[in-house]
Design an enzyme around this catalytic site. Structure first.
Site, PDB file in Angstrom:
ATOM      1  N   TRP A 129       1.077  -1.191   0.235  1.00  0.00           N
ATOM      2  CA  TRP A 129       0.154  -0.127  -0.276  1.00  0.00           C
ATOM      3  C   TRP A 129       0.693   1.236  -0.321  1.00  0.00           C
ATOM      4  CZ3 TRP A 129      -1.846   2.650   4.790  1.00  0.00           C
ATOM      5  CH2 TRP A 129      -3.036   3.477   5.058  1.00  0.00           C
ATOM      6  N   ASP A 141      -0.424  -5.708   9.420  1.00  0.00           N
ATOM      7  CA  ASP A 141      -1.126  -4.849   9.150  1.00  0.00           C
ATOM      8  C   ASP A 141      -3.034  -5.252   8.835  1.00  0.00           C
ATOM      9  OD1 ASP A 141      -2.872  -2.456   8.474  1.00  0.00           O
ATOM     10  OD2 ASP A 141      -1.391  -2.151   6.814  1.00  0.00           O
ATOM     11  N   ALA A 194      -5.851  -4.726   7.872  1.00  0.00           N
ATOM     12  CA  ALA A 194      -6.782  -3.529   7.522  1.00  0.00           C
ATOM     13  C   ALA A 194      -8.783  -3.981   6.770  1.00  0.00           C
ATOM     14  CB  ALA A 194      -6.299  -2.620   6.370  1.00  0.00           C
ATOM     15  N   LYS A 206     -13.438  -0.893   7.311  1.00  0.00           N
ATOM     16  CA  LYS A 206     -13.942  -1.693   5.719  1.00  0.00           C
ATOM     17  C   LYS A 206     -14.641  -2.189   6.792  1.00  0.00           C
ATOM     18  CE  LYS A 206      -9.947  -0.257   3.814  1.00  0.00           C
ATOM     19  NZ  LYS A 206      -9.633   0.866   3.027  1.00  0.00           N
TER      20      LYS A 206
HETATM   21  C1  LMR Z   1      -6.895   2.194  -0.799  1.00  0.00           C
HETATM   22  O1  LMR Z   1      -5.844   2.026  -0.728  1.00  0.00           O
HETATM   23  O2  LMR Z   1      -6.829   2.619  -1.854  1.00  0.00           O
HETATM   24  C2  LMR Z   1      -7.586   2.439   0.578  1.00  0.00           C
HETATM   25  O3  LMR Z   1      -6.554   1.911   1.456  1.00  0.00           O
HETATM   26  C3  LMR Z   1      -7.558   3.836   0.814  1.00  0.00           C
HETATM   27  C4  LMR Z   1      -6.471   4.629   1.245  1.00  0.00           C
HETATM   28  O4  LMR Z   1      -6.790   5.930   2.527  1.00  0.00           O
HETATM   29  O5  LMR Z   1      -5.727   5.079   0.283  1.00  0.00           O
END
Ligand code: LMR
Length: 395
Positions: free
Chosen positions: A130, A211, A213, A246
């Protein structure tokens, strides 16, 4: 002093969300930011959340401060959600869970805490990961190292390359793992692979940092945590960042938790006091509302059952869309991996130029890397997306 600053581009995920909102085409499709959507393309408030909010509004008697750790009721409920009921770690006082402003708050406070433990801490992150992991961890002063995770050709986990690179890590290095629903690839480790990574972490004396999420959006609340729980039961120390954005749909309420696991209860008490001091010097205390909602839901049998049913429905819908999407794309190419992957995201494996054409010519939005949010699809737009892809790929 400020006039020396140069303007920065916006974060690509947030920029895409903004551009999509500005697009006036009625048939536009948002597969960008990781937000769950229903069949009508809306991100509704879950009924269990609505009911919890109603009860809170009626029953709340004060807005006085809580404290840097947040609500004990929320923290205990999150410990159970993440680690499972009757966790020996909880029983032995080896874990403390701290309420944080979202998963991002947990990630950043963990990074600040790690730098306090050791100024030159290295953290190994998956390639890809991410995008916000890098500033969240690197911005706290940690040195980022990368381990290969996804084979860009097959879009599957390159487990051999991952292990080979992690063999180069030094004792005390931190390894960031995605608990489930890997963002951005959707390619998760199997339980057997979690077990192998656990052995490597133990043998090399690394510190795991998970993590979490998307718990509940891959295969279910317990199945999604199986790898994490195996790891937590095997290592002396570990950090876990959890998000309620989420699975409770609480995005803007900024609700998350940081779990700190130590070798003994005494070590954990000392480490927790340091963590709380880090928190006090950053934002002092977390916001209360989202955590109060989660605590209300998880503390009431009926509301909890209702939430689990709603979350289960979201999970099943994503699984259905994964199969339907892979099927709809079968005339275009082999996209079966989408059906095998989990959570909101998968890469389509197309070029940035093709992604640009989908946006410009067809109003279909995804990240430049070709990451799509599968939950943004529905049975109505699937044929539209499949035919646009066919055109862009020249099939
Ligand atoms: C994403 O990866 O789209 C989500 O986790 C939202 C974000 O804050 O980036």
């Amino acid at each position: 002093m400020f006039e020396t600053l140069q303007p920065l581009p916006q974060d690509p995920i947030l920029q895409l969300m903004h551009t999509f909102r500005e697009d006036t085409r009625p048939d536009k499709v948002d597969l960008g930011i990781g937000v769950y959507k229903d069949d009508a393309g809306n991100t509704p408030i879950m009924a269990a959340v609505h009911e919890a909010e109603r009860r809170l509004l009626e029953g709340e008697t004060t807005k006085s401060y809580v404290g840097p750790a947040g609500s004990a009721g929320f923290n205990n409920a999150m410990a159970e959600l993440i680690l499972g009921s009757n966790s020996p770690l909880v029983r032995d006082g080896r874990v403390s869970v701290i309420q944080t402003p979202g998963g991002c708050g947990a990630l950043r406070m963990a990074a600040e805490f790690l730098r306090l433990c050791k100024a030159d801490t290295k953290v190994w992150v998956s390639t890809p990961t991410w995008a916000n992991h890098l500033p969240l961890l690197g911005g706290a002063g940690l040195t980022i190292r990368e381990y290969p995770y996804l084979n860009p050709q097959t879009l599957q986990v390159d487990f051999g390359a991952m292990l080979e690179t992690l063999e180069q890590a030094d004792a005390g290095d931190v390894v960031l793992l995605h608990g489930c629903c890997h963002n951005p690839s959707g390619a998760d480790l199997s339980l057997a692979q979690w077990q192998e990574v656990t052995s490597l972490i133990q043998r090399k004396g690394l510190l795991p940092f998970v993590d979490m999420a998307y718990q509940g959006l891959g295969e279910g609340l317990d199945a999604d945590a199986a790898g994490l729980r195996h790891l937590a039961g095997a290592v002396p120390e570990m950090l876990i960042a959890a998000s309620c954005s989420k699975n409770f749909g609480l995005y803007r309420e900024r609700t998350g938790a940081l779990a700190l696991i130590s070798g003994t209860a005494a070590v954990n008490a000392a480490a927790t006091s340091q963590l709380l001091s880090v928190i006090r010097s950053h934002y002092s205390m977390p916001p209360a509302h989202g955590a109060a909602i989660v605590e209300t839901i998880l503390g009431d049998d009926d509301l909890r059952a209702q939430w689990q049913k709603e979350l289960g429905g979201m999970c099943e819908r994503i699984l259905h869309l994964r199969h339907a999407f892979a099927g709809a794309l079968s005339p275009v190419g082999d996209f079966d991996f989408i059906a095998r992957q989990r959570g909101m995201f998968s890469f389509l494996g197309i070029s940035p130029e093709q992604v640009g054409r989908l946006r410009k010519e067809h109003g279909i939005y995804m990240l430049e890397s070709s990451r799509v949010n599968v939950a943004g699809l529905n049975d109505r737009v699937l044929p539209q997306v499949a035919s646009a892809l066919r055109e862009v790929l020249g099939k």
